[in-house]
Design a protein around this motif. Structure first.
Motif, PDB file in Angstrom:
ATOM      1  N   GLN A 159       0.821  -1.218   0.000  1.00 44.50           N
ATOM      2  CA  GLN A 159       0.000   0.000   0.000  1.00 44.50           C
ATOM      3  C   GLN A 159       0.853   1.265   0.000  1.00 44.50           C
ATOM      4  O   GLN A 159       0.767   2.093  -0.905  1.00 44.50           O
ATOM      5  CB  GLN A 159      -0.967   0.023   1.190  1.00 44.50           C
ATOM      6  CG  GLN A 159      -1.888   1.239   1.101  1.00 44.50           C
ATOM      7  CD  GLN A 159      -2.888   1.336   2.222  1.00 44.50           C
ATOM      8  OE1 GLN A 159      -2.761   0.683   3.256  1.00 44.50           O
ATOM      9  NE2 GLN A 159      -3.900   2.159   2.030  1.00 44.50           N
ATOM     10  N   PHE A 208       1.448   4.041  -3.037  1.00 45.93           N
ATOM     11  CA  PHE A 208       1.146   5.466  -2.816  1.00 45.93           C
ATOM     12  C   PHE A 208       2.370   6.332  -3.119  1.00 45.93           C
ATOM     13  O   PHE A 208       2.279   7.339  -3.846  1.00 45.93           O
ATOM     14  CB  PHE A 208       0.683   5.672  -1.364  1.00 45.93           C
ATOM     15  CG  PHE A 208       0.771   7.102  -0.899  1.00 45.93           C
ATOM     16  CD1 PHE A 208      -0.011   8.093  -1.477  1.00 45.93           C
ATOM     17  CD2 PHE A 208       1.654   7.460   0.116  1.00 45.93           C
ATOM     18  CE1 PHE A 208       0.080   9.425  -1.062  1.00 45.93           C
ATOM     19  CE2 PHE A 208       1.752   8.783   0.540  1.00 45.93           C
ATOM     20  CZ  PHE A 208       0.972   9.767  -0.059  1.00 45.93           C
ATOM     21  N   MET A 235      -7.317   3.088  -3.526  1.00 47.07           N
ATOM     22  CA  MET A 235      -6.357   4.157  -3.854  1.00 47.07           C
ATOM     23  C   MET A 235      -6.373   4.450  -5.337  1.00 47.07           C
ATOM     24  O   MET A 235      -6.213   5.596  -5.764  1.00 47.07           O
ATOM     25  CB  MET A 235      -4.938   3.748  -3.447  1.00 47.07           C
ATOM     26  CG  MET A 235      -4.739   3.689  -1.951  1.00 47.07           C
ATOM     27  SD  MET A 235      -3.015   3.985  -1.463  1.00 47.07           S
ATOM     28  CE  MET A 235      -2.138   2.853  -2.512  1.00 47.07           C
ATOM     29  N   SER A 236      -6.551   3.415  -6.123  1.00 49.82           N
ATOM     30  CA  SER A 236      -6.550   3.583  -7.570  1.00 49.82           C
ATOM     31  C   SER A 236      -7.731   4.463  -8.004  1.00 49.82           C
ATOM     32  O   SER A 236      -7.577   5.410  -8.793  1.00 49.82           O
ATOM     33  CB  SER A 236      -6.612   2.188  -8.206  1.00 49.82           C
ATOM     34  OG  SER A 236      -6.820   2.288  -9.565  1.00 49.82           O
ATOM     35  N   ALA A 296      -7.293   8.116  -6.533  1.00 48.31           N
ATOM     36  CA  ALA A 296      -6.253   8.859  -7.253  1.00 48.31           C
ATOM     37  C   ALA A 296      -6.738   9.193  -8.666  1.00 48.31           C
ATOM     38  O   ALA A 296      -6.442  10.276  -9.187  1.00 48.31           O
ATOM     39  CB  ALA A 296      -4.964   8.047  -7.307  1.00 48.31           C
TER      40      ALA A 296
END
Ligand SMILES: NC(=O)c1ccc[n+]([C@@H]2O[C@H](COP(=O)([O-])OP(=O)(O)OC[C@H]3O[C@@H](n4cnc5c(N)ncnc54)[C@H](O)[C@@H]3O)[C@@H](O)[C@H]2O)c1
Length: 232
Positions: A100, A104, A150-151, A154
């Protein structure tokens, strides 16, 4: 075909497995490739994706050699084959730190250079194990679910800079990592795959190259299972 001529592509975890196949395909399609891994090897830049300073070295290397960064393939990762009840905090931290935090930090490191050239593409390697609560690999499943979130987050935040972010969710791919699973689990997984076989690193590389290419210019925040039908 030279889909990536003039483009700079960073591939993490490129010493073996899927990352090695991805780096080879991008090279074959004309890219300037910066291949990195925590293990040294021929043509590989030593890099710990979980370390911020190490990322700065990779970005500096890419910019010094090639002047721009267009694509980041966040492929490096580590497996944990422990169920919840055997997962100590130290194991949880080891896996989250690489999978993770490392992912990031990679996105963070390339954001500036990508903005400077008017956009870019980031491909994140999550896992089909994060489509459900796959048993027996608690920290790994948690980290790969985190990558899906997160994908997408973002992708939303970086769309204004024309930076696309997509995730791939491989099933069982024939690499050293898959071989870390107990043989009986591998036999069970194989019996569940409609295509009756594991995937190959080259098959993954083809999807990654497509997502990184201009042909995928309207695709962002998406997820692609690539698993011979395992999760269909
Ligand atoms: N093999 C599978 O069945 C499978 C399935 C789904 C997802 N994945 C994911 O695909 C990706 C590639 O895995 P693979 O199958 O090629 O396995 P692999 O173990 O062969 O390759 C992973 C590479 O990442 C590198 N790496 C590990 N920690 C690193 C760090 N901190 N910094 C830089 N490099 C580091 C390793 O040295 C290795 O070369 C991983 O993210 C993995 O979780 C694999």
């Amino acid at each position: 075909m030279a889909r990536f001529s003039g483009k700079t592509v960073i591939v993490t975890g490129a010493a073996r497995g899927q990352g090695a196949a991805e780096a080879a395909l991008f090279r074959a399609e004309g890219a300037n490739v910066v291949a990195t891994d925590i293990f040294a090897g021929g043509g590989i830049l030593v890099h710990d994706i979980a370390d911020e300073v190490s990322w700065q070295r990779v970005v500096d290397n890419a910019l010094t050699r090639f002047g721009r960064i267009d694509v980041l393939v966040n492929n490096a990762g580590v497996l944990s084959t422990k169920p919840f009840e055997a997962t100590e905090p130290i194991e949880f931290d080891r896996v989250m730190r690489v999978n993770q935090r490392g992912t990031f930090l990679g996105m963070r490191a390339v954001m500036g250079p990508m903005r400077e050239v008017g956009g870019g593409a980031i491909v994140i390697t999550s896992s089909g194990a994060a489509l459900t609560g796959t048993p027996g690999m608690f920290a790994y499943v948690a980290s790969k679910w985190a990558l899906r979130g997160m994908s997408k987050a973002a992708a939303r935040d970086l769309a204004q800079y024309k930076i696309r972010v997509n995730a791939i969710l491989p099933g069982i791919i024939d690499t050293a990592m898959a071989a870390e699973n107990p043989p009986e689990s591998l036999a069970l997984f194989k019996s569940l795959i409609p295509f009756g076989r594991f995937g190959t690193p080259d098959e993954i590389a083809q999807l990654v190259a497509f997502l990184a290419s201009d042909e995928a210019r309207y695709i962002t925040g998406a997820e692609f299972a690539i698993d011979g039908g395992l999760n269909a």
